[in-house]
Design a protein around this motif. Structure first.
Motif, PDB file in Angstrom:
ATOM      1  N   ARG A  16       1.439   9.305  -6.024  1.00  0.00           N
ATOM      2  CA  ARG A  16       1.938  10.670  -5.798  1.00  0.00           C
ATOM      3  C   ARG A  16       2.904  11.084  -6.895  1.00  0.00           C
ATOM      4  O   ARG A  16       2.831  12.192  -7.423  1.00  0.00           O
ATOM      5  CB  ARG A  16       2.619  10.769  -4.426  1.00  0.00           C
ATOM      6  N   GLN A  17       3.808  10.184  -7.279  1.00  0.00           N
ATOM      7  CA  GLN A  17       4.771  10.489  -8.333  1.00  0.00           C
ATOM      8  C   GLN A  17       4.079  10.737  -9.671  1.00  0.00           C
ATOM      9  O   GLN A  17       4.450  11.647 -10.410  1.00  0.00           O
ATOM     10  CB  GLN A  17       5.791   9.356  -8.464  1.00  0.00           C
ATOM     11  N   LEU A  18       3.061   9.957  -9.985  1.00  0.00           N
ATOM     12  CA  LEU A  18       2.319  10.150 -11.232  1.00  0.00           C
ATOM     13  C   LEU A  18       1.578  11.480 -11.243  1.00  0.00           C
ATOM     14  O   LEU A  18       1.525  12.158 -12.262  1.00  0.00           O
ATOM     15  CB  LEU A  18       1.349   8.991 -11.466  1.00  0.00           C
ATOM     16  N   GLN A  19       1.030  11.861 -10.104  1.00  0.00           N
ATOM     17  CA  GLN A  19       0.343  13.145 -10.017  1.00  0.00           C
ATOM     18  C   GLN A  19       1.317  14.293 -10.236  1.00  0.00           C
ATOM     19  O   GLN A  19       1.006  15.273 -10.912  1.00  0.00           O
ATOM     20  CB  GLN A  19      -0.343  13.299  -8.659  1.00  0.00           C
ATOM     21  N   GLU A  20       2.524  14.189  -9.682  1.00  0.00           N
ATOM     22  CA  GLU A  20       3.525  15.236  -9.860  1.00  0.00           C
ATOM     23  C   GLU A  20       3.953  15.339 -11.315  1.00  0.00           C
ATOM     24  O   GLU A  20       4.137  16.425 -11.844  1.00  0.00           O
ATOM     25  CB  GLU A  20       4.735  14.976  -8.963  1.00  0.00           C
ATOM     26  N   LYS A  21       4.103  14.216 -11.997  1.00  0.00           N
ATOM     27  CA  LYS A  21       4.492  14.221 -13.407  1.00  0.00           C
ATOM     28  C   LYS A  21       3.373  14.764 -14.283  1.00  0.00           C
ATOM     29  O   LYS A  21       3.622  15.305 -15.341  1.00  0.00           O
ATOM     30  CB  LYS A  21       4.880  12.814 -13.861  1.00  0.00           C
ATOM     31  N   ALA A  22       2.129  14.607 -13.836  1.00  0.00           N
ATOM     32  CA  ALA A  22       0.982  15.069 -14.620  1.00  0.00           C
ATOM     33  C   ALA A  22       0.905  16.584 -14.653  1.00  0.00           C
ATOM     34  O   ALA A  22       0.330  17.153 -15.565  1.00  0.00           O
ATOM     35  CB  ALA A  22      -0.311  14.493 -14.054  1.00  0.00           C
ATOM     36  N   ARG A  23       1.509  17.242 -13.699  1.00  0.00           N
ATOM     37  CA  ARG A  23       1.521  18.705 -13.680  1.00  0.00           C
ATOM     38  C   ARG A  23       2.605  19.178 -14.637  1.00  0.00           C
ATOM     39  O   ARG A  23       3.786  19.109 -14.333  1.00  0.00           O
ATOM     40  CB  ARG A  23       1.803  19.227 -12.272  1.00  0.00           C
ATOM     41  N   VAL A  24       2.184  19.659 -15.791  1.00  0.00           N
ATOM     42  CA  VAL A  24       3.134  20.089 -16.811  1.00  0.00           C
ATOM     43  C   VAL A  24       3.230  21.606 -16.797  1.00  0.00           C
ATOM     44  O   VAL A  24       2.225  22.298 -16.823  1.00  0.00           O
ATOM     45  CB  VAL A  24       2.673  19.611 -18.211  1.00  0.00           C
ATOM     46  N   ASP A  25       4.428  22.107 -16.745  1.00  0.00           N
ATOM     47  CA  ASP A  25       4.655  23.543 -16.833  1.00  0.00           C
ATOM     48  C   ASP A  25       4.615  23.921 -18.310  1.00  0.00           C
ATOM     49  O   ASP A  25       5.455  23.486 -19.095  1.00  0.00           O
ATOM     50  CB  ASP A  25       6.020  23.890 -16.216  1.00  0.00           C
ATOM     51  N   VAL A  26       3.621  24.738 -18.695  1.00  0.00           N
ATOM     52  CA  VAL A  26       3.471  25.094 -20.116  1.00  0.00           C
ATOM     53  C   VAL A  26       4.699  25.823 -20.644  1.00  0.00           C
ATOM     54  O   VAL A  26       4.948  25.828 -21.843  1.00  0.00           O
ATOM     55  CB  VAL A  26       2.199  25.934 -20.377  1.00  0.00           C
TER      56      VAL A  26
ATOM     57  N   SER B  82       0.824  -1.206   0.000  1.00  0.00           N
ATOM     58  CA  SER B  82       0.000   0.000   0.000  1.00  0.00           C
ATOM     59  C   SER B  82       0.858   1.255   0.000  1.00  0.00           C
ATOM     60  O   SER B  82       0.547   2.241  -0.665  1.00  0.00           O
ATOM     61  CB  SER B  82      -0.940   0.011   1.211  1.00  0.00           C
ATOM     62  N   LEU B  83       1.954   1.233   0.746  1.00  0.00           N
ATOM     63  CA  LEU B  83       2.876   2.369   0.744  1.00  0.00           C
ATOM     64  C   LEU B  83       3.486   2.565  -0.642  1.00  0.00           C
ATOM     65  O   LEU B  83       3.608   3.687  -1.120  1.00  0.00           O
ATOM     66  CB  LEU B  83       3.986   2.162   1.784  1.00  0.00           C
ATOM     67  N   PHE B  84       3.850   1.460  -1.267  1.00  0.00           N
ATOM     68  CA  PHE B  84       4.416   1.518  -2.607  1.00  0.00           C
ATOM     69  C   PHE B  84       3.415   2.139  -3.580  1.00  0.00           C
ATOM     70  O   PHE B  84       3.747   3.031  -4.353  1.00  0.00           O
ATOM     71  CB  PHE B  84       4.819   0.120  -3.078  1.00  0.00           C
ATOM     72  N   LEU B  85       2.163   1.682  -3.543  1.00  0.00           N
ATOM     73  CA  LEU B  85       1.139   2.199  -4.449  1.00  0.00           C
ATOM     74  C   LEU B  85       0.839   3.672  -4.171  1.00  0.00           C
ATOM     75  O   LEU B  85       0.653   4.458  -5.102  1.00  0.00           O
ATOM     76  CB  LEU B  85      -0.134   1.360  -4.343  1.00  0.00           C
ATOM     77  N   ALA B  86       0.800   4.060  -2.921  1.00  0.00           N
ATOM     78  CA  ALA B  86       0.555   5.455  -2.569  1.00  0.00           C
ATOM     79  C   ALA B  86       1.681   6.340  -3.092  1.00  0.00           C
ATOM     80  O   ALA B  86       1.444   7.430  -3.620  1.00  0.00           O
ATOM     81  CB  ALA B  86       0.419   5.607  -1.057  1.00  0.00           C
ATOM     82  N   ASN B  87       2.915   5.860  -2.972  1.00  0.00           N
ATOM     83  CA  ASN B  87       4.066   6.612  -3.463  1.00  0.00           C
ATOM     84  C   ASN B  87       4.033   6.727  -4.991  1.00  0.00           C
ATOM     85  O   ASN B  87       4.299   7.786  -5.548  1.00  0.00           O
ATOM     86  CB  ASN B  87       5.367   5.959  -2.996  1.00  0.00           C
TER      87      ASN B  87
END
Length: 81
Positions: A14-24, A6-11
């Protein structure tokens, strides 16, 4: 405490969400590969700067291509790969 899996999946989530934020401001023109992209060609599915957009529209095959802003393209799910 969460199990290791569960810790692995939560991490990972979080990493995927951070990568999804693209700086235009980090998206480069896919034609000259130097300038910052300002638009996205809906027909070619490529990002372009203002200079390359003008050249693109002069090509006979692309004269009727439609462009959106980088922001709009990202909201619509444009591919960054």
């Amino acid at each position: 405490a969460l199990p290791c899996s569960s810790l692995f999946l939560a991490n990972m989530a979080r990493q995927l969400q951070e990568k999804a934020r693209v700086d235009v401001n980090e998206i480069k023109c896919e034609f000259c590969e130097e300038s910052e992209a300002t638009v996205h060609c809906q027909d070619c599915q490529q990002f372009a700067c203002d200079f390359c957009k003008k050249g693109h529209l002069k090509a006979k095959f692309a004269v009727n291509h439609k462009f959106t802003s980088v922001d709009e393209a990202l909201k619509g799910g444009a591919d960054l790969a």
